[in-house]
Motif scaffolding. Sequence first.
Motif, short mmCIF file in Angstrom:
data_model
loop_
_atom_site.label_atom_id
_atom_site.label_comp_id
_atom_site.label_asym_id
_atom_site.label_seq_id
_atom_site.Cartn_x
_atom_site.Cartn_y
_atom_site.Cartn_z
N GLU A 1 0.82 -1.23 0.00
CA GLU A 1 0.00 0.00 0.00
C GLU A 1 0.85 1.26 0.00
OE1 GLU A 1 -0.59 -2.39 2.62
OE2 GLU A 1 -1.88 -3.44 1.21
N ASP B 1 5.81 12.85 -5.11
CA ASP B 1 5.24 11.74 -5.86
C ASP B 1 3.74 11.70 -5.55
OD1 ASP B 1 4.38 9.30 -6.86
OD2 ASP B 1 6.04 8.16 -6.01
N GLU B 2 2.91 11.92 -6.55
CA GLU B 2 1.46 11.99 -6.36
C GLU B 2 0.86 10.67 -5.88
OE1 GLU B 2 -0.71 14.61 -6.33
OE2 GLU B 2 1.05 15.89 -6.54
N SER B 3 1.63 9.58 -6.01
CA SER B 3 1.11 8.31 -5.49
C SER B 3 1.13 8.31 -3.95
CB SER B 3 1.91 7.13 -6.03
OG SER B 3 3.22 7.11 -5.48
N GLN B 4 1.89 9.23 -3.37
CA GLN B 4 1.91 9.37 -1.92
C GLN B 4 0.87 10.44 -1.56
OE1 GLN B 4 6.12 10.26 -1.76
NE2 GLN B 4 6.48 8.28 -0.80
N THR B 5 -0.39 10.04 -1.67
CA THR B 5 -1.50 10.98 -1.60
C THR B 5 -1.56 11.79 -0.31
OG1 THR B 5 -2.96 9.20 -0.89
CG2 THR B 5 -2.95 9.72 -3.24
N GLU B 6 -1.31 11.16 0.83
CA GLU B 6 -1.38 11.91 2.09
C GLU B 6 -0.32 13.00 2.15
OE1 GLU B 6 -1.93 9.83 5.79
OE2 GLU B 6 -2.92 8.18 4.75
N ALA C 1 1.19 14.37 -0.51
CA ALA C 1 0.85 15.35 -1.54
C ALA C 1 -0.25 16.29 -1.06
CB ALA C 1 0.41 14.63 -2.82
N ASP C 2 -1.27 15.77 -0.36
CA ASP C 2 -2.34 16.61 0.17
C ASP C 2 -1.79 17.61 1.20
OD1 ASP C 2 -4.18 15.30 -1.39
OD2 ASP C 2 -4.96 14.05 0.23
N ARG D 1 0.20 20.39 -0.60
CA ARG D 1 -0.68 21.37 -1.26
C ARG D 1 -1.35 22.30 -0.25
NH1 ARG D 1 -1.45 17.09 -4.88
NH2 ARG D 1 -3.10 16.16 -3.64
#
Length: 177
Positions: free
Chosen positions: A39, A76-81, A83-84, A87
């Motif tokens: 994951e 890396d946008e796959s690391q969503t947390e 990346a959020d 931003r």
Amino acid sequence: MFIHIKPEETETVGHIPRALLFPAPGLPEGHVLMGYTDEGLCPMFVNGECSIYEHRPQTCRSYDCRVFAATGVPVDESQTEIADRVRAWAFSYKGEGERAEHGTVMQAAAFLQRSRDLSPKGSIPAYPVQLAALAVKIYKLFSDLGEKSGEDTPAKSDAAIAQAIVKALSKPATSRR
């Protein structure tokens, strides 16, 4: 991300199952990496928290996702947390000097990203977090090089700036500004 653990971090290594560690490529013996789950999470992240927090690696202790927002280096946008969170960061400044300093950090990061091929292989990190940290480390040098190319002086070429950065990085830490 792979988590680097240095040889002197014996307390940390003692709290991580050996099967999760492997030798760090390109580093001296004793440096190891810990991978991630299917994951994309740290295998020590259990029930929503770090299961070895008191013994976590130095890499984890010093990691700060704000470095991406501060430098403009994309996460890396796959690391969503992460990346959020990146931003969501917004910076405020006490004055124009701080705003200009932040701008110089971002310029240094942009230079490193676009001019990677001007430096000797391996001198510019491949991983975004290392690249962002390097930008923070060298931005004063980058700023000094920019200041020296005033209106009466021709601007330094990208190759000359890259060469100056590599030269500065090869000096012992005590001789750097």
